[in-house]
Motif scaffolding. Structure first.
Motif, PDB file in Angstrom:
ATOM      1  N   ASP A  85       0.833  -1.200   0.000  1.00 13.33           N
ATOM      2  CA  ASP A  85       0.000   0.000   0.000  1.00 13.33           C
ATOM      3  C   ASP A  85       0.871   1.255   0.000  1.00 13.33           C
ATOM      4  OD1 ASP A  85      -2.232  -1.581   0.038  1.00 13.33           O
ATOM      5  OD2 ASP A  85      -2.530  -1.433   2.205  1.00 13.33           O
ATOM      6  N   THR A  86       1.965   1.207   0.745  1.00 16.15           N
ATOM      7  CA  THR A  86       2.949   2.299   0.762  1.00 16.15           C
ATOM      8  C   THR A  86       4.343   1.695   0.737  1.00 16.15           C
ATOM      9  OG1 THR A  86       2.948   2.376   3.200  1.00 16.15           O
ATOM     10  CG2 THR A  86       1.473   3.910   2.036  1.00 16.15           C
ATOM     11  N   ILE A  87       5.278   2.413   0.118  1.00 18.16           N
ATOM     12  CA  ILE A  87       6.658   1.934   0.000  1.00 18.16           C
ATOM     13  C   ILE A  87       7.496   2.566   1.100  1.00 18.16           C
ATOM     14  CG2 ILE A  87       8.668   1.751  -1.505  1.00 18.16           C
ATOM     15  CD1 ILE A  87       6.157   0.244  -2.442  1.00 18.16           C
ATOM     16  N   THR A  88       7.904   1.751   2.053  1.00 20.74           N
ATOM     17  CA  THR A  88       8.716   2.238   3.172  1.00 20.74           C
ATOM     18  C   THR A  88      10.154   1.746   3.100  1.00 20.74           C
ATOM     19  OG1 THR A  88       8.014   0.354   4.522  1.00 20.74           O
ATOM     20  CG2 THR A  88       6.706   2.376   4.685  1.00 20.74           C
ATOM     21  N   SER A  89      10.499   1.009   2.070  1.00 16.59           N
ATOM     22  CA  SER A  89      11.838   0.430   1.958  1.00 16.59           C
ATOM     23  C   SER A  89      12.918   1.501   1.935  1.00 16.59           C
ATOM     24  CB  SER A  89      11.941  -0.405   0.677  1.00 16.59           C
ATOM     25  OG  SER A  89      13.275  -0.821   0.442  1.00 16.59           O
ATOM     26  N   VAL A  90      14.036   1.220   2.595  1.00 14.89           N
ATOM     27  CA  VAL A  90      15.167   2.143   2.595  1.00 14.89           C
ATOM     28  C   VAL A  90      15.856   2.176   1.239  1.00 14.89           C
ATOM     29  CG1 VAL A  90      15.594   1.908   5.070  1.00 14.89           C
ATOM     30  CG2 VAL A  90      16.712   0.327   3.476  1.00 14.89           C
ATOM     31  N   GLU A  91      15.479   1.279   0.342  1.00 13.00           N
ATOM     32  CA  GLU A  91      16.073   1.256  -0.985  1.00 13.00           C
ATOM     33  C   GLU A  91      15.358   2.208  -1.954  1.00 13.00           C
ATOM     34  OE1 GLU A  91      18.878  -0.340  -1.695  1.00 13.00           O
ATOM     35  OE2 GLU A  91      18.925  -1.028   0.391  1.00 13.00           O
ATOM     36  N   CYS A  92      14.179   2.713  -1.579  1.00 14.00           N
ATOM     37  CA  CYS A  92      13.435   3.623  -2.461  1.00 14.00           C
ATOM     38  C   CYS A  92      14.159   4.954  -2.573  1.00 14.00           C
ATOM     39  CB  CYS A  92      12.023   3.848  -1.923  1.00 14.00           C
ATOM     40  SG  CYS A  92      11.051   5.030  -2.891  1.00 14.00           S
ATOM     41  N   THR A  93      14.393   5.400  -3.802  1.00 17.67           N
ATOM     42  CA  THR A  93      15.135   6.641  -4.039  1.00 17.67           C
ATOM     43  C   THR A  93      14.231   7.815  -4.437  1.00 17.67           C
ATOM     44  OG1 THR A  93      15.508   6.115  -6.384  1.00 17.67           O
ATOM     45  CG2 THR A  93      17.170   5.347  -4.793  1.00 17.67           C
ATOM     46  N   GLY A  94      12.937   7.588  -4.460  1.00 14.45           N
ATOM     47  CA  GLY A  94      12.038   8.666  -4.852  1.00 14.45           C
ATOM     48  C   GLY A  94      12.236   9.102  -6.292  1.00 14.45           C
ATOM     49  N   CYS A  95      12.612   8.163  -7.152  1.00 17.58           N
ATOM     50  CA  CYS A  95      12.870   8.506  -8.558  1.00 17.58           C
ATOM     51  C   CYS A  95      11.587   8.699  -9.351  1.00 17.58           C
ATOM     52  CB  CYS A  95      13.740   7.441  -9.218  1.00 17.58           C
ATOM     53  SG  CYS A  95      12.937   5.816  -9.366  1.00 17.58           S
ATOM     54  N   LEU A  96      10.470   8.180  -8.816  1.00 18.40           N
ATOM     55  CA  LEU A  96       9.145   8.294  -9.440  1.00 18.40           C
ATOM     56  C   LEU A  96       9.018   7.517 -10.750  1.00 18.40           C
ATOM     57  CD1 LEU A  96       8.402  12.094  -8.828  1.00 18.40           C
ATOM     58  CD2 LEU A  96       7.864  10.141  -7.348  1.00 18.40           C
ATOM     59  N   THR A  97       9.954   6.621 -11.015  1.00 15.88           N
ATOM     60  CA  THR A  97       9.867   5.798 -12.220  1.00 15.88           C
ATOM     61  C   THR A  97       8.614   4.930 -12.198  1.00 15.88           C
ATOM     62  OG1 THR A  97      12.285   5.720 -12.335  1.00 15.88           O
ATOM     63  CG2 THR A  97      11.089   4.103 -13.639  1.00 15.88           C
ATOM     64  N   CYS A  98       8.260   4.437 -11.029  1.00 16.02           N
ATOM     65  CA  CYS A  98       7.063   3.598 -10.918  1.00 16.02           C
ATOM     66  C   CYS A  98       5.800   4.402 -11.216  1.00 16.02           C
ATOM     67  CB  CYS A  98       6.988   2.970  -9.532  1.00 16.02           C
ATOM     68  SG  CYS A  98       6.924   4.166  -8.166  1.00 16.02           S
ATOM     69  N   VAL A  99       5.795   5.668 -10.763  1.00 16.92           N
ATOM     70  CA  VAL A  99       4.631   6.531 -11.002  1.00 16.92           C
ATOM     71  C   VAL A  99       4.427   6.734 -12.493  1.00 16.92           C
ATOM     72  CG1 VAL A  99       3.641   8.822 -10.617  1.00 16.92           C
ATOM     73  CG2 VAL A  99       4.913   7.694  -8.783  1.00 16.92           C
ATOM     74  N   GLN A 100       5.524   6.947 -13.214  1.00 14.42           N
ATOM     75  CA  GLN A 100       5.422   7.152 -14.659  1.00 14.42           C
ATOM     76  C   GLN A 100       5.014   5.875 -15.376  1.00 14.42           C
ATOM     77  OE1 GLN A 100       8.363   9.506 -16.936  1.00 14.42           O
ATOM     78  NE2 GLN A 100       8.738   7.643 -18.114  1.00 14.42           N
ATOM     79  N   SER A 101       5.465   4.742 -14.888  1.00 13.91           N
ATOM     80  CA  SER A 101       5.217   3.474 -15.596  1.00 13.91           C
ATOM     81  C   SER A 101       3.794   2.972 -15.424  1.00 13.91           C
ATOM     82  CB  SER A 101       6.191   2.407 -15.106  1.00 13.91           C
ATOM     83  OG  SER A 101       5.889   2.035 -13.762  1.00 13.91           O
ATOM     84  N   CYS A 102       3.100   3.431 -14.388  1.00 18.16           N
ATOM     85  CA  CYS A 102       1.761   2.909 -14.096  1.00 18.16           C
ATOM     86  C   CYS A 102       0.759   3.340 -15.168  1.00 18.16           C
ATOM     87  CB  CYS A 102       1.294   3.400 -12.726  1.00 18.16           C
ATOM     88  SG  CYS A 102      -0.337   2.768 -12.260  1.00 18.16           S
ATOM     89  N   PRO A 103       0.052   2.385 -15.783  1.00 16.75           N
ATOM     90  CA  PRO A 103      -0.917   2.734 -16.834  1.00 16.75           C
ATOM     91  C   PRO A 103      -2.234   3.274 -16.287  1.00 16.75           C
ATOM     92  CG  PRO A 103      -0.895   0.370 -16.497  1.00 16.75           C
ATOM     93  CD  PRO A 103       0.185   0.924 -15.626  1.00 16.75           C
ATOM     94  N   GLN A 104      -2.441   3.148 -14.972  1.00 21.33           N
ATOM     95  CA  GLN A 104      -3.668   3.627 -14.350  1.00 21.33           C
ATOM     96  C   GLN A 104      -3.425   4.988 -13.687  1.00 21.33           C
ATOM     97  OE1 GLN A 104      -5.581   1.062 -15.986  1.00 21.33           O
ATOM     98  NE2 GLN A 104      -6.853   1.777 -14.278  1.00 21.33           N
TER      99      GLN A 104
END
Length: 332
Positions: free
Chosen positions: A255-274
């Motif tokens: 539901d939310t990404i809390t991983s310390v590996e997340c860099t806030g690059c927003l690549t996932c946001v762009q890739s989402c078709p919805q």
């Protein structure tokens, strides 16, 4: 406004890459200016005068950590390379407010690593994926390296901190770092070549497995109020966000990404078709992609400006000091 946000979200990776290239270009410029400064000093005034670029202090992270402890323990702000501590504090503030955005938006090493992987992918589309157990094992290496450096610094008594920060070695650390690139040893060339080759086929190899600076920022980012959120009611579980994530996070199952590996690059946001299914939130409030980008730039700029305004930016070392110390470089 909604139309602008939609258009910007589809272009966020391009905008981030442009910012990365800008910081990479600026880093190369600073390196060239430092080299010109050294050449000017070695010419004993025969070449045109060049001022030492203060921004090169960003490449002294270990010394900056020593400076941080000295500041906390001895209440002394380093005078030789004050910008190193200012930039360290700025990057820690970035990690706290905007996750590991330094790694995805600013770091020139990250930019080069991304560029190597993308260039190879466009040509051959070869992707090497390590076994999950090996991937997790190697991911721990950067934390072990961080622990090693932190343990050394913690064990330094207050007097040793002051001695180090007043030593010729620390005074010339920026020039020693310059020589690491301009006059590399055979071992340095071999190691850099191996890392470059691995980065061609394994996405962000250095950043993912070996960078202790990224590990430090990741630990601070765990406390960050910013994180990627997923709207489960509109998610189609297509897995495109998982495949796009540079950190190989399982975004579609959280539901939310809390991983310390997340860099806030927003690549996932762009890739989402919805539309609006994935978005960045800060303190549980939705932040548009362009707003997050501005936040990263503003926090970085405020940190640098605060250092300049407070008088903790330029080194107390003069040209005469550098001219006197540089002949000692080979013995340090």
């Amino acid at each position: 406004m909604a139309a602008f946000q939609t258009v910007f979200t589809t272009k966020i990776t391009r905008a981030r890459n442009l910012i990365q290239v800008a910081f990479l270009g600026w880093s190369l410029y600073l390196g060239l200016r430092l080299a010109a400064f050294v050449e000017y000093l070695n010419s004993r005034g025969q070449l045109p005068a060049v001022e030492r670029p203060t921004g090169v202090d960003a490449y002294l992270p270990i010394g900056a950590l020593i400076s941080l402890k000295n500041w906390l323990v001895n209440d002394q702000f380093d005078r030789l390379h004050p910008a190193a501590l200012v930039l360290l504090l700025t990057f820690l503030a970035l990690a706290f407010l905007t996750r590991k955005s330094f790694c995805a938006w600013i770091c020139p090493v990250g930019a080069v690593s991304e560029g190597l992987y993308r260039s190879q992918e466009r040509i051959s589309r070869v992707r090497l994926r390590l076994w999950p157990w090996l991937d997790k094992l190697l991911m721990g290496v950067k934390y072990l390296l961080l622990l090693f450096f932190v343990k050394l610094i913690i064990d330094m008594p207050p007097a040793s901190l002051q001695s180090f920060l007043a030593s010729p070695y620390w005074a010339l650390s920026d020039i020693k770092m310059l020589h690491f690139f301009t006059a590399p040893t055979a071992t340095t060339v071999v190691v850099i070549t191996i890392l470059a080759v691995l980065s061609l086929f394994i996405r962000l190899f250095w950043c993912r497995y070996l960078c202790p600076y990224g590990a430090l920022l990741g630990l601070f980012s765990w406390l960050s109020p910013s994180r990627i959120a997923r709207q489960t009611n509109s998610c189609k579980n297509c897995g495109q966000c998982d495949r796009a994530c540079p950190a190989s996070l399982k975004i579609s199952s959280c539901d939310t990404i809390t991983s310390v590996e997340c860099t806030g690059c927003l690549t996932c946001v762009q890739s989402c078709p919805q539309p609006e299914t994935l978005h960045m939130t800060t303190a549980r409030r939705r932040v548009p992609a362009w707003g997050f980008m501005l936040l990263v730039i503003i926090v970085f700029s405020c940190g640098v400006c605060a250092g300049m305004i407070s008088g903790h930016w330029h080194s107390s070392l003069t040209e005469a000091d550098y001219a006197r110390l540089i002949p000692l470089l080979q013995r340090l």
